[in-house]
Design a protein around this motif. Structure first.
Motif, PDB file in Angstrom:
ATOM      1  N   VAL A   1      98.559 -41.294  -9.725  1.00 40.74           N
ATOM      2  CA  VAL A   1      98.225 -42.027  -8.410  1.00 40.74           C
ATOM      3  C   VAL A   1      99.710 -42.438  -7.890  1.00 40.74           C
ATOM      4  N   SER A   2     100.149 -41.669  -6.859  1.00 41.44           N
ATOM      5  CA  SER A   2     101.346 -41.861  -6.269  1.00 41.44           C
ATOM      6  C   SER A   2     101.069 -42.724  -4.754  1.00 41.44           C
ATOM      7  N   SER A   3     101.847 -42.349  -3.795  1.00 41.61           N
ATOM      8  CA  SER A   3     101.737 -43.164  -2.462  1.00 41.61           C
ATOM      9  C   SER A   3     102.461 -42.469  -1.482  1.00 41.61           C
ATOM     10  N   ASN A   4     101.968 -42.431  -0.282  1.00 42.02           N
ATOM     11  CA  ASN A   4     102.826 -41.807   0.839  1.00 42.02           C
ATOM     12  C   ASN A   4     104.164 -42.585   0.898  1.00 42.02           C
ATOM     13  N   ALA A   5     104.373 -43.712   0.155  1.00 37.99           N
ATOM     14  CA  ALA A   5     105.672 -44.205   0.206  1.00 37.99           C
ATOM     15  C   ALA A   5     106.560 -43.554  -0.447  1.00 37.99           C
ATOM     16  N   HIS A   6     106.397 -42.544  -1.219  1.00 39.99           N
ATOM     17  CA  HIS A   6     107.174 -41.575  -1.740  1.00 39.99           C
ATOM     18  C   HIS A   6     108.073 -40.966  -1.032  1.00 39.99           C
ATOM     19  N   LEU A   7     107.655 -40.771   0.194  1.00 42.43           N
ATOM     20  CA  LEU A   7     108.642 -40.071   1.431  1.00 42.43           C
ATOM     21  C   LEU A   7     109.961 -41.041   1.546  1.00 42.43           C
ATOM     22  N   TYR A   8     109.930 -42.017   1.150  1.00 41.29           N
ATOM     23  CA  TYR A   8     111.030 -43.018   1.462  1.00 41.29           C
ATOM     24  C   TYR A   8     112.357 -42.756   0.546  1.00 41.29           C
ATOM     25  N   ALA A   9     111.788 -41.825  -0.708  1.00 39.83           N
ATOM     26  CA  ALA A   9     112.933 -41.973  -1.664  1.00 39.83           C
ATOM     27  C   ALA A   9     112.924 -40.960  -2.647  1.00 39.83           C
ATOM     28  N   PRO A  10     113.624 -40.123  -2.832  1.00 38.84           N
ATOM     29  CA  PRO A  10     113.654 -39.361  -4.112  1.00 38.84           C
ATOM     30  C   PRO A  10     114.123 -40.059  -5.399  1.00 38.84           C
ATOM     31  N   VAL A  11     113.981 -39.457  -6.397  1.00 37.92           N
ATOM     32  CA  VAL A  11     114.243 -40.106  -7.831  1.00 37.92           C
ATOM     33  C   VAL A  11     115.846 -40.009  -7.693  1.00 37.92           C
ATOM     34  N   VAL A  12     116.750 -41.109  -7.970  1.00 37.77           N
ATOM     35  CA  VAL A  12     118.101 -40.985  -8.136  1.00 37.77           C
ATOM     36  C   VAL A  12     118.435 -41.239  -9.535  1.00 37.77           C
ATOM     37  N   PHE A  13     118.649 -40.071 -10.000  1.00 40.16           N
ATOM     38  CA  PHE A  13     118.880 -39.834 -11.498  1.00 40.16           C
ATOM     39  C   PHE A  13     120.085 -40.617 -12.098  1.00 40.16           C
ATOM     40  N   ASP A  14     121.135 -40.921 -11.175  1.00 40.63           N
ATOM     41  CA  ASP A  14     122.334 -41.334 -11.746  1.00 40.63           C
ATOM     42  C   ASP A  14     122.311 -42.876 -11.720  1.00 40.63           C
ATOM     43  N   ASP A  15     121.114 -43.389 -11.228  1.00 44.92           N
ATOM     44  CA  ASP A  15     121.204 -45.123 -11.278  1.00 44.92           C
ATOM     45  C   ASP A  15     119.703 -45.543 -11.182  1.00 44.92           C
ATOM     46  N   LEU A  16     118.825 -44.834 -12.348  1.00 47.55           N
ATOM     47  CA  LEU A  16     117.270 -45.207 -12.281  1.00 47.55           C
ATOM     48  C   LEU A  16     116.967 -46.766 -12.114  1.00 47.55           C
TER      49      LEU A  16
END
Length: 315
Positions: free
Chosen positions: A167-182
């Motif tokens: 279960v995700s959200s349309n809020a995912h559109l605001y940010a990718p995963v920032v691998f260098d600073d999780l």
């Protein structure tokens, strides 16, 4: 329920006759889930309750994975009473605690046909971390569910045609995963940004689980349930969505149960669904309350990298 098959690659295979206003019961009308087992996390409130109820009404044995076992037992009793299905159980599951996740998965016995990773937290106003040092929204929404899904792999494989729902959200559109600073050790913390990142991560979980496990009959998809007034919004001041875009809990659970159990989506994996249909890929964030899935959330390289990163975070 039969879901074993080759992962579909045709977009048409993931379109359905259902839509924005469809309810969970409408989606499962005529679907017999007798002989199957389902686990729904976060199923003591909100959309999780309706998801569990709809699956139980269709005949599935359902387990509610919850932090508050007393609340879970009350919910299970209500579901059994309303559906006539006595096979509704409860297990303690704290997704912020990897020890709890491991204990829950280790105690699971037998096959698991449907895993609905529904639990979540949203927009914590201040930066907090779990005892393992992980940013809390990322830890609960993604990492706990990753550990749970991984821990239940054998049970899913034994089902010979299992489905995982993230279960995700349309809020995912605001940010990718920032691998260098999780864990926000360098960035300024933003409540919605952290939530968005965690919801991108759960889409990537579905993509990579399907790639790795589809040969065993396991497919995974992500869903956006829509805008539903639940306790999830307690840190955001309530639901800000225009009335015409709001859904009832019954409508909000429809996409989850469609992806979890409908024969229409047999063998379909690695996709993102909203309003009971596969979402289009969008290359810039749409206006407020617009739909679609960001390409970074479906990117196979991102998905593989996140999976490998998550393994190290669990060590």
């Amino acid at each position: 329920m039969t879901v074993r098959g080759i992962v579909a690659t045709m977009t048409e295979s993931s379109q359905t006759p259902f839509g924005f206003s469809s309810t969970a019961d409408e989606v499962l009308a005529g679907v017999d889930l007798s002989g199957t087992r389902a686990l729904v996390t976060g199923a003591s409130s909100g959309v999780g309750v309706e998801t569990a109820r709809a699956l139980a009404a269709a005949g599935a044995d359902v387990v509610l994975g919850v932090r508050n076992v007393d609340a879970g037992r009350r919910t299970a009793a209500g579901i059994s009473e309303s559906t006539g299905n006595p096979a509704v159980g409860v297990g303690h599951l704290d997704l912020a605690d990897l020890g709890s996740v491991r204990a829950f998965a280790g105690a699971w016995d037998g096959p698991l046909h449907m895993l609905v990773n529904n639990a979540g937290i949203m927009a914590l106003p201040e930066l907090t971390r779990t005892p393992q040092g992980r940013e809390t929204q990322f830890a609960v929404n993604f990492l706990g569910h990753f550990a749970l899904t991984l821990g239940l792999h054998d049970a899913l494989a034994r089902a010979e045609g299992a489905r995982v729902v993230s279960v995700s959200s349309n809020a995912h559109l605001y940010a990718p995963v920032v691998f260098d600073d999780l864990d926000y050790r360098f960035r300024l913390y933003h409540p919605i940004g952290a939530y968005a990142e965690s919801k991108t991560a759960v889409v990537l979980l579905a993509v990579e689980a399907t790639r790795r496990w589809s040969g065993e009959g396991i497919v995974a998809n992500a869903v956006h349930p829509g805008a539903i007034a639940t306790n999830l919004q307690r840190h955001t001041g309530g639901l800000q969505t225009p009335p015409e875009r709001r859904k009832s809990v019954e409508q909000g659970a429809a996409t989850s149960v469609l992806v979890a159990a409908s024969p229409l989506l047999a063998g379909v994996g690695g996709r993102y669904f909203e309003d009971c249909a596969e979402s289009r890929v969008v290359h810039e964030r749409p206006p407020s309350f617009g739909g679609g899935v960001a390409p970074f959330a479906l990117d196979p390289a991102n998905a593989e990298r996140l999976w490998e990163t998550a393994l190290t975070l669990m060590a």
